[in-house]
Design a protein around this motif. Structure first.
Motif, short mmCIF file in Angstrom:
data_model
loop_
_atom_site.label_atom_id
_atom_site.label_comp_id
_atom_site.label_asym_id
_atom_site.label_seq_id
_atom_site.Cartn_x
_atom_site.Cartn_y
_atom_site.Cartn_z
N GLY B 267 -5.00 -6.18 -6.33
CA GLY B 267 -4.02 -5.30 -5.69
C GLY B 267 -3.95 -3.90 -6.30
O GLY B 267 -3.34 -3.01 -5.71
N ALA B 367 -7.52 -3.04 -1.83
CA ALA B 367 -6.27 -3.17 -2.59
C ALA B 367 -5.08 -2.89 -1.67
O ALA B 367 -4.09 -3.63 -1.67
CB ALA B 367 -6.27 -2.21 -3.78
N ASP B 368 -5.19 -1.84 -0.87
CA ASP B 368 -4.10 -1.51 0.05
C ASP B 368 -3.85 -2.67 1.02
O ASP B 368 -2.71 -3.05 1.26
CB ASP B 368 -4.45 -0.25 0.86
CG ASP B 368 -4.40 1.01 0.01
OD1 ASP B 368 -3.99 0.92 -1.17
OD2 ASP B 368 -4.78 2.08 0.52
N LEU B 369 -4.93 -3.20 1.57
CA LEU B 369 -4.78 -4.28 2.55
C LEU B 369 -4.20 -5.54 1.90
O LEU B 369 -3.41 -6.25 2.52
CB LEU B 369 -6.14 -4.61 3.20
CG LEU B 369 -6.70 -3.54 4.14
CD1 LEU B 369 -8.11 -3.92 4.58
CD2 LEU B 369 -5.78 -3.36 5.35
N VAL B 371 -2.16 -5.67 -0.70
CA VAL B 371 -0.74 -5.48 -0.98
C VAL B 371 0.06 -5.45 0.32
O VAL B 371 1.14 -6.02 0.43
CB VAL B 371 -0.54 -4.18 -1.80
CG1 VAL B 371 0.93 -3.88 -1.98
CG2 VAL B 371 -1.23 -4.33 -3.16
N LEU B 372 -0.54 -4.84 1.33
CA LEU B 372 0.12 -4.80 2.64
C LEU B 372 0.27 -6.22 3.20
O LEU B 372 1.35 -6.62 3.66
CB LEU B 372 -0.71 -3.93 3.58
CG LEU B 372 -0.18 -3.62 4.97
CD1 LEU B 372 1.26 -3.09 4.92
CD2 LEU B 372 -1.09 -2.61 5.68
N ALA B 373 -0.80 -6.98 3.14
CA ALA B 373 -0.75 -8.36 3.66
C ALA B 373 0.23 -9.21 2.87
O ALA B 373 0.94 -10.05 3.43
CB ALA B 373 -2.15 -8.97 3.62
N ASN B 375 2.93 -8.19 1.37
CA ASN B 375 4.30 -7.84 1.75
C ASN B 375 4.62 -8.31 3.16
O ASN B 375 5.76 -8.71 3.44
CB ASN B 375 4.51 -6.33 1.61
CG ASN B 375 4.76 -5.94 0.16
OD1 ASN B 375 5.88 -6.01 -0.32
ND2 ASN B 375 3.69 -5.58 -0.54
N TYR B 376 3.63 -8.31 4.01
CA TYR B 376 3.80 -8.89 5.36
C TYR B 376 4.14 -10.37 5.23
O TYR B 376 5.09 -10.86 5.85
CB TYR B 376 2.50 -8.68 6.15
CG TYR B 376 2.52 -9.28 7.54
CD1 TYR B 376 3.02 -8.56 8.61
CD2 TYR B 376 2.02 -10.56 7.77
CE1 TYR B 376 3.04 -9.11 9.90
CE2 TYR B 376 2.03 -11.12 9.04
CZ TYR B 376 2.53 -10.39 10.09
OH TYR B 376 2.55 -10.92 11.36
N ARG B 398 6.34 -6.25 -3.91
CA ARG B 398 5.46 -6.93 -4.87
C ARG B 398 4.00 -6.49 -4.68
O ARG B 398 3.60 -6.04 -3.61
CB ARG B 398 5.54 -8.44 -4.69
CG ARG B 398 6.91 -9.04 -4.98
CD ARG B 398 7.11 -9.40 -6.43
NE ARG B 398 8.52 -9.69 -6.68
CZ ARG B 398 9.00 -10.92 -6.85
NH1 ARG B 398 8.20 -11.95 -6.82
NH2 ARG B 398 10.29 -11.10 -7.06
N LEU B 399 3.22 -6.75 -5.72
CA LEU B 399 1.80 -6.40 -5.68
C LEU B 399 0.97 -7.65 -5.46
O LEU B 399 1.15 -8.65 -6.15
CB LEU B 399 1.39 -5.74 -6.99
CG LEU B 399 2.01 -4.36 -7.22
CD1 LEU B 399 1.84 -3.94 -8.67
CD2 LEU B 399 1.36 -3.33 -6.31
#
Lengths: 460, 516
Positions: B267, B367-369, B371-373, B375-376, B398-399
């Motif tokens: 992440g 990493a972005d995806l 962390v995004l996933a 949080n989703y 969260r990371l």
């Protein structure tokens, strides 16, 4: 452009997730990281290669620049050996179900657990031992773990290792045993081998009250089949010392099972059992003992046991998990982690393919080929084979009398498309200019002719 | 949170694991059958004449006698009875990734698979160049000065750090006093275990209310006895210790070393560099973070990197570029070896290929995806009744992953996280990760989406969990007695620690059954 490895790298998928999470920008999600922790400098990486064709060409160029042991004739062994890998082995270990997973439940990973159990079971038959752990990283790691087991079992602080051992393996053992300056080390004491036989002599061991273990190998690193293994094991037992025996599993269709030689803990490499060399990435180490609680309670490894389901079906589970570092952290037996479990599947397939007859034939072919090669090589002027009557697949070729160094001879052999034996001159100066040659079932009479002719030319 | 779940049940796929009632290979034996025939010897030699009788095998090993097609089909059946990544695996803390098949093809070529590690350097320039280039890439990602790939996994890299630490202090004459290594309750068990194996005493800091140990707790234990700190950040709950720079400074002030276990690097790839945070050493797991197969537990690589100050203690051989090409050289003051040879360099080449494919832009996006996933997932999962998250007081995003808890659900239904896990595998979901020991969160589960799994897969995973949680409320026995669509049912674990019943080999089992 979306990246082929990342399904969510489309604008649409990102937008859906961002909207659902309720942020405008993905940067907001990294709010936990203080601003001054974020790197301001670039990472130096080029933009990613999206095209598989381009990537393939790029990496293949590097891989194909290596000279390998197929295009060349190789006599290298010394801890990693070129044996035939049956096609079925490659087919099975390439299956995604075995290649990619990490950890399921006993139900959902039943097949893999069964393959692991079959690995341990068939290896146990070869070794004559009935408790086999899942493997560790390498033979050296297995030896290190086993010597630490012996130190815990006996409460003693010294282990005895023959000076004929592979320096590579000895270096791993030393790391596992610790430093003399402190921190509860295990002292490693080397004993000389008898230069006349290449073997360890029981009288040389000097066992005492602090000797936790004697570590022996047969065949040893210099290729020689140790003759006094049973005698040494008996002396160890009388002294309360554990006998840790390292063996080459492909020898065991022909050579005596370690269980019959009196070994307490058996270790060795799994690489010969159907694993390619992989430039040293094919190694793996096994640890086996009798199925006695005294030993079982000291294993640092994971081990898979036959078990039943609540419905009475056959299944498999991890035995004695709690005593590992996963279960008990620093209070566990030593430490464990990701190891070489994929290769256990290769090992299982290999052992199943060969069966008892295959191992017996393989042992006879290797012994015969190696003895044939040694005999032919010894015909070359100035070349002497040490201990010509007591080795299995590797033998020491002494070039001292030729006036050439091993390095010079090997450089000459390379001109003939041959990788000569492993140079022993720096690590074993008492052997002079000697090299360890390995001959297996893959070598043919033509290969040996080629070697002998090339040697003659190089030495002429 | 009152987030409603989509009407999950309607979208669930039908799933039934393949059941073969596959016998053990040892039970498939037919006398005289052959699966592989070795070459004839070059010339006949009677082993009994060539070696002393006592060194020859007296009784043939009781291996199965099976023909080649039967061996192939047997192991294909076993592969089908292994779910793994064929289902959806959001196995947290291990970062399940797609393993590009190209890399498998490349690694299977003779130029890698049939290389002997003792070949002369001049014959393996391509391999050494790949190792060197990959070392440089990891230096860029971490700020460290040198990497080795000899450790055979993450735990072996942690052990390498313990061994390097030992050598470093021995060299300074301080090993007698530098006896302690500090970890945290959320550090992977391998950190305290490897430090202990290297002879150090372990101090474990507890996690406090904000999700990480306090700086005061660290200050209370550091001293001239401190050899090193070994920690993860973010931890397995996805919580980042914002005081990590002060932590490192605190340990450095007493002369200790700081090791960054990058198990949870996915992440923060491309965002954090261990050296810039002050760490002396770090570890990346190529078999997870860098797209290399896990092999069900290896062959793996724990890439260990350190600063120039520690580099003299690295295990050899090290690969270096010289005007005459790439060479391996021994490290005179190094710890020797933690494993033989250069390590699992076949896996290093796969990681190198993966990182070329991803590039600087790709790992940032991954990493972005991730962390995004994550949080989703967190938002959707917390919408399910009975699901809570660890350290609810920590409200920031969260990371990479979040550790959730089914404690409330267990209180309501009596069903545990293990029950839910079992039932989810009935729907084509690979088992989720619960937690490392010790469990500081009751009934934990730790899903990690990473960048490999599509939004549809992630939704399906959550739909299945939602469905199972409702199933458990309507019919707890259905869930408690699951799995029902798997190859076999739940294990009765009572034999596993019983010396009279455990059997790690078939011969042990037969003996204990009185059949041998």
């Amino acid at each position: 452009m979306a990246h082929p490895y990342m399904p969510n790298s489309t604008a649409e998928a990102k937008a859906r997730m961002l909207a659902y999470v309720g942020v405008d920008d993905v940067e907001e999600l990294f709010e936990q990281i203080p601003a001054d922790h974020v790197s301001r400098s670039g990472n130096g990486l080029a933009p990613g290669i999206r095209s598989e064709a381009t990537l393939r060409r790029r990496v293949r160029t590097l891989v194909d620049r290596n000279d390998d042991c197929v295009g060349n004739l190789s006599f290298l062994g010394a801890g990693t050996w070129q044996h035939h890998v049956p096609a079925v082995v490659d087919e099975i270990v390439g299956r995604s179900e075995f290649l990619t997973p990490v950890w399921g439940t006993p139900s959902s990973d039943l097949g893999r657990n069964q393959a692991w159990f079959e690995y341990a079971s068939m290896l146990g038959e070869l070794l004559g031992m009935d408790f086999v752990g899942l493997p560790v990283y390498s033979w050296g790691a297995a030896a290190g773990n086993a010597l630490r087991m012996a130190a815990r079992l006996t409460g003693r602080g010294e282990v005895v290792v023959p000076a004929s051992i592979s320096p590579e393996r000895l270096a791993v053992i030393r790391t596992y045993c610790g430093l003399a300056e402190g921190n509860q080390p295990i002292a490693v004491r080397l004993v000389d081998v008898d230069p006349a036989t290449g073997c360890v002599d029981v009288s040389a061991l000097a066992l005492d009250a602090d000797t936790a273990a004697v570590y022996l190998e047969t065949p040893n690193h210099l290729g020689v089949v140790e003759t006094a293994t049973a005698e040494i094991a008996a002396a160890c037992r009388a002294n309360g010392t554990e006998t840790v025996l390292g063996v080459d599993p492909v020898s065991l269709g022909l050579l005596a099972a370690p269980g019959d030689l009196g070994a307490d803990i058996v270790v060795g490499s799994t690489q010969p059992l159907g694993v390619h060399l992989h430039a040293g990435g094919g190694v793996g180490g096994f640890i086996a003992t009798r199925d006695e609680e005294r030993y079982a309670r000291e294993y640092p490894t994971l081990q898979v046991s036959l078990a039943e389901t609540v419905r009475g079906e056959r299944t498999f589970g991890m035995a004695l998990f709690h005593q590992t570092s996963y279960g008990s952290r620093e209070d566990g037996n030593d430490w464990t982690g990701n190891s070489v479990y994929l290769w256990t599947v290769a090992n299982a397939v290999y052992m199943a393919l060969l069966g008892p007859e295959g191992f017996a034939e393989l042992g006879r072919t290797i012994l015969s080929n190696a003895r044939y090669a040694a005999g032919r090589v010894a015909e070359v002027d100035g070349v002497e084979v040490r201990w010509p009557d007591s080795f299995f697949k590797e033998f020491v070729v002494d070039l001292t009398a030729t006036g050439r160094t091993v390095a010079e001879v090997n450089a000459g052999l390379r001109e003939h498309g041959i990788f000569g034996g492993k140079d022993l001159s720096a690590d074993f100066p008492w052997l002079g200019q000697s090299a360890l040659f390995c001959v297996t079932e893959i070598h043919t009479a033509d290969d040996i002719d080629h070697l002998v002719q090339a040697l003659k030319e190089v030495l002429s | 949170m009152t987030e409603t779940t989509p009407s999950a049940a309607a979208r669930l796929r039908r799933y039934q694991a393949p059941v073969w009632d596959e016998p053990l290979i040892m039970e498939m034996s037919g006398a005289g059958r052959r699966g592989n025939v070795p070459p004839e010897p070059i010339e006949a030699l009677d082993p009994a004449a060539a070696l002393p009788a006592g060194l020859l095998r007296a009784v043939a090993p009781a291996l199965p006698e099976v023909a080649e097609p039967d061996v192939l089909r047997h192991y294909l059946h076993l592969s089908q009875e292994t779910m793994g990544m064929v289902g959806i695996s959001l196995f947290g803390t291990c970062t399940m990734k797609y393993n590009p098949r190209l890399n498998e093809q490349l690694a299977a070529r003779d130029g890698l698979a049939e290389i002997h590690p003792d070949q002369d350097d001049s014959t393996i320039q391509g391999l050494l160049e790949a190792v060197h280039r990959f070392d440089l890439m990891l230096r860029g990602l971490s700020g460290m000065d040198r990497f080795v790939f000899q450790p055979g996994g993450g735990a072996a890299a942690a052990f390498t750090h313990a061994a390097v630490t030992r050598a470093y202090f021995a060299d300074r004459g301080e090993l007698g006093t530098r006896r302690e290594i500090i970890t945290t309750a959320q550090a992977h068990p391998c950190n305290p275990a490897t430090a202990s194996a290297a002879g150090f005493d372990i101090i474990t800091l507890p996690v406090e209310a904000d999700g990480y140990p306090s700086l005061d707790a660290l200050k209370a234990v550091v001293s001239e006895r401190t050899a090193a700190l070994m920690m993860n950040n973010p931890d397995d709950m996805g919580i980042y210790n914002p005081h990590v720079k002060e932590w490192v400074r605190t340990v450095h002030e007493v002369g200790g070393l700081c090791f960054y276990d990058h198990a949870n690097f996915n992440g923060v790839m491309g965002r954090l560099r261990a050296a810039e945070l002050g760490f002396d050493a770090c570890m990346f797991m190529l078999h997870k973070t860098f797209g290399v197969p896990k092999g069900g537990g290896g062959p793996a690589v724990g890439a260990y990197g350190c600063t120039a100050e520690l580099a003299p203690y690295l295990p050899g051989p090290l690969v270096e570029e010289t005007p005459d090409g790439f060479v391996r050289r021994e490290n005179e003051r190094g710890v020797g070896r933690v494993r033989e040879y250069l390590g699992n360099v076949n896996q290093v080449v796969k990681a190198y290929s993966w990182l070329l494919a991803m590039g600087g832009d790709g790992i940032k996006e991954a990493a972005d995806l991730s962390v995004l996933a994550n949080n989703y997932m967190e938002k959707r999962l917390l919408g399910l009744r009975g699901v809570t998250k660890s350290v609810p007081e920590a409200t920031q995003h969260r990371l990479e992953m979040t550790r959730f808890s089914l404690e409330e659900y267990t209180a309501e239904t009596g069903l545990t996280a293990a029950d839910v896990q079992n039932r989810m595998t009935d729907h084509g979901i690979d088992a989720f990760w619960m937690s490392h020991e010790p469990w500081i969160v009751p009934e934990p589960f730790t899903p990690e989406a990473g960048e490999t799994w599509s939004l549809e897969d992630i939704d399906y995973w959550i739909d299945v969990m939602a469905h199972v949680l409702e199933e458990g409320r309507a019919d707890p026995e259905l869930v408690r007695t699951s799995p029902h669509h798997q190859v076999v049912g739940q294990i009765d674990g009572s034999s596993l620690d019983d010396p009279d019943r455990w059997a790690t080999t078939w011969r042990a089992h037969l003996r204990k059954q009185g059949r041998a």
